[in-house]
Design a protein around this motif. Structure first.
Motif, mmCIF file in Angstrom:
data_model
loop_
_atom_site.group_PDB
_atom_site.id
_atom_site.type_symbol
_atom_site.label_atom_id
_atom_site.label_comp_id
_atom_site.label_asym_id
_atom_site.label_seq_id
_atom_site.Cartn_x
_atom_site.Cartn_y
_atom_site.Cartn_z
ATOM 1 N N TRP A 1 11.273 1.932 7.984
ATOM 2 C CA TRP A 1 10.105 1.806 7.113
ATOM 3 C C TRP A 1 10.481 1.497 5.667
ATOM 4 C CZ3 TRP A 1 7.617 6.905 9.220
ATOM 5 C CH2 TRP A 1 6.864 6.619 10.367
ATOM 6 N N GLY A 2 11.522 2.175 5.170
ATOM 7 C CA GLY A 2 11.778 2.083 3.732
ATOM 8 C C GLY A 2 10.620 2.759 3.025
ATOM 9 N N GLY A 3 10.012 2.068 2.093
ATOM 10 C CA GLY A 3 8.795 2.603 1.467
ATOM 11 C C GLY A 3 9.016 3.376 0.196
ATOM 12 N N GLY A 4 10.133 4.119 0.119
ATOM 13 C CA GLY A 4 10.403 4.899 -1.095
ATOM 14 C C GLY A 4 9.259 5.819 -1.465
ATOM 15 N N ASP A 5 8.833 5.749 -2.723
ATOM 16 C CA ASP A 5 7.763 6.610 -3.213
ATOM 17 C C ASP A 5 6.398 6.248 -2.642
ATOM 18 O OD1 ASP A 5 9.625 7.931 -4.754
ATOM 19 O OD2 ASP A 5 9.220 6.769 -6.569
ATOM 20 N N GLN A 6 6.302 5.101 -1.988
ATOM 21 C CA GLN A 6 5.017 4.678 -1.421
ATOM 22 C C GLN A 6 4.735 5.318 -0.062
ATOM 23 O OE1 GLN A 6 5.826 0.233 -2.249
ATOM 24 N NE2 GLN A 6 3.589 0.371 -2.159
ATOM 25 N N LEU A 7 5.692 6.066 0.450
ATOM 26 C CA LEU A 7 5.526 6.693 1.767
ATOM 27 C C LEU A 7 5.654 8.210 1.667
ATOM 28 C CD1 LEU A 7 5.310 6.490 4.893
ATOM 29 C CD2 LEU A 7 7.821 6.303 4.923
ATOM 30 N N ARG A 8 4.669 8.909 2.220
ATOM 31 C CA ARG A 8 4.712 10.370 2.296
ATOM 32 C C ARG A 8 4.462 10.800 3.736
ATOM 33 N NH1 ARG A 8 0.801 13.372 -1.622
ATOM 34 N NH2 ARG A 8 1.979 15.128 -0.763
ATOM 35 N N HIS B 1 0.821 -1.202 0.000
ATOM 36 C CA HIS B 1 0.000 0.000 0.000
ATOM 37 C C HIS B 1 0.863 1.263 0.000
ATOM 38 C CE1 HIS B 1 -3.531 -2.429 0.627
ATOM 39 N NE2 HIS B 1 -3.006 -2.967 1.711
ATOM 40 N N THR B 2 0.253 2.360 -0.384
ATOM 41 C CA THR B 2 0.863 3.678 -0.252
ATOM 42 C C THR B 2 0.376 4.267 1.066
ATOM 43 O OG1 THR B 2 1.005 4.049 -2.634
ATOM 44 C CG2 THR B 2 0.990 6.011 -1.223
ATOM 45 N N VAL B 3 1.287 4.897 1.799
ATOM 46 C CA VAL B 3 0.948 5.384 3.139
ATOM 47 C C VAL B 3 1.211 6.873 3.261
ATOM 48 C CG1 VAL B 3 1.420 5.175 5.608
ATOM 49 C CG2 VAL B 3 1.490 3.135 4.159
ATOM 50 N N HIS B 4 0.193 7.585 3.771
ATOM 51 C CA HIS B 4 0.340 8.974 4.177
ATOM 52 C C HIS B 4 0.475 8.959 5.696
ATOM 53 C CE1 HIS B 4 -1.814 10.836 0.407
ATOM 54 N NE2 HIS B 4 -0.765 10.059 0.102
ATOM 55 N N ALA B 5 1.676 9.181 6.187
ATOM 56 C CA ALA B 5 1.938 9.105 7.626
ATOM 57 C C ALA B 5 1.946 10.509 8.225
ATOM 58 C CB ALA B 5 3.280 8.417 7.880
ATOM 59 N N THR B 6 1.080 10.743 9.207
ATOM 60 C CA THR B 6 1.044 12.069 9.832
ATOM 61 C C THR B 6 1.889 12.061 11.101
ATOM 62 O OG1 THR B 6 -0.867 11.803 11.323
ATOM 63 C CG2 THR B 6 -1.328 12.258 9.004
#
Length: 346
Positions: free
Chosen positions: A50-57, A32-37
């Protein structure tokens, strides 16, 4: 089983906390793509894990500021509202007016601000609210024990105000925030599901040992502040309920993706009394000095904390009670929070 949907975008509030940080990791691993606040975007430690690259904002948001979450939830299929202050569990409470205006009102306002952002987004289909076992009680109206606790066993608000037992401010904050969130969601057509977390334990990603783990390990560490809180839970619930980090995060996603999920769900691997918990610790951690808890032990009967509603939906737990305790102790020894046993030293 709930359908396994990939490539969806989810928002996680409180992403730097114990559950939130592991939930971000779990969502990314599930594609999934994640928007983390976050309150403070300076979280390099977690970014590496986390890693995540472009999938994490990452989004810097303020619960007390309406509209602060608008950008974070935009384009998201669902929102996990995990953020909550745990400090009020151990901080001494001031007068009722102070608690209302400085703890309860901000918590409610924060939850409603997120739900208002979800309304404006047009994309959010469901919100999963992280509640707490502290909102429940095993005592009936006559003060006796109920043999089983389910989602209907909410602790009366006036009882919390009047009793003011250890951790009462946190209990009241969670109880009233959840109630306000459901009222707003029902009035505005938002699909809201609440997951009632029990004591979460196991591995963690945070740079410090999470409060729930220190709370659970207080019989081992002899923490004079947290041990009375654990004892208070035992006296209110008749047992201590546990769940593994992975299971609680898997349950969050399961309830988000299951079309039939609605209302409140207890997430509990199993439970045991405080004396039984000490017995479990003595098996996995021989260095335990059990005399530390003798004075705080309270006579109680085992009360079943039921997660039947969740398992009837099809959810399956990965870890049992003994595994949760074993993995928590092992992880905390590796982390340096607990000293190694004599066997490990040799």
């Amino acid at each position: 089983m709930a359908p396994q949907n990939s490539n969806r975008t989810y928002c996680v509030t409180g992403a730097t906390g114990y559950i939130g940080s592991w939930l971000v990791k779990s969502l990314l691993e599930n594609g999934h793509t994640v928007h983390a606040t976050v309150r403070n975007p300076d979280c390099d430690h977690l970014l590496k894990l986390w890693g995540g690259g472009d999938q994490l904002r990452l989004f810097k948001c303020d619960l007390n500021e309406e509209g602060s979450f608008d950008e974070a939830v935009q384009g998201c299929h669902g929102v996990f509202h995990v953020a909550a202050s745990m400090d009020v569990i151990v901080k001494p409470a001031d007068d009722d007016e102070f608690v209302q205006s400085n703890v309860i009102d901000p918590a409610i306002k924060g939850a409603l601000n997120i739900l208002k952002s979800c309304l404006r987004s047009k994309s959010v289909k469901r919100v999963v609210f992280t509640s707490s076992i502290s909102t429940l009680t095993a005592k009936n109206n006559q003060g006796g024990w109920m043999p089983m606790v389910d989602e209907s066993c909410q602790i009366p608000i006036d009882v919390v105000w009047n009793s003011k037992t250890s951790g009462w401010v946190y209990v009241l904050s969670k109880r009233l925030t959840e109630e306000a969130a459901f009222q707003f969601a029902n009035e505005n057509g938002i699909q809201l599901v609440s997951i009632i977390t029990t004591t979460v334990a196991g591995p963690f990603l945070t740079s410090t040992v999470p409060l729930s783990i220190r709370f659970l390990l207080s019989p081992v560490t002899g923490d004079s502040t947290l041990l009375p809180v654990l004892s208070s839970v035992n006296s209110r619930m008749g047992s201590i309920a546990l769940v593994h980090t992975e299971d609680i995060c898997n349950a969050h996603l399961y309830l988000m993706e299951h079309d039939q999920a609605q209302g409140r769900y207890i997430c509990c691997t199993d439970s045991c009394t405080l004396s039984q918990l000490v017995h479990h610790f003595s098996k996995v951690y021989p260095s335990l000095t059990s005399q530390r808890v003798v004075e705080t032990e309270i006579e109680s009967v085992p009360t079943q904390i039921s997660s039947k509603k969740l398992t009837d939906l099809g959810f399956k737990y990965k870890y049992g009670l003994h595994e949760v305790i074993q993995r928590t102790v092992d992880y905390c020894i590796d982390y340096g929070f607990l000293p190694p046993t004599e066997k490990q030293i040799k």
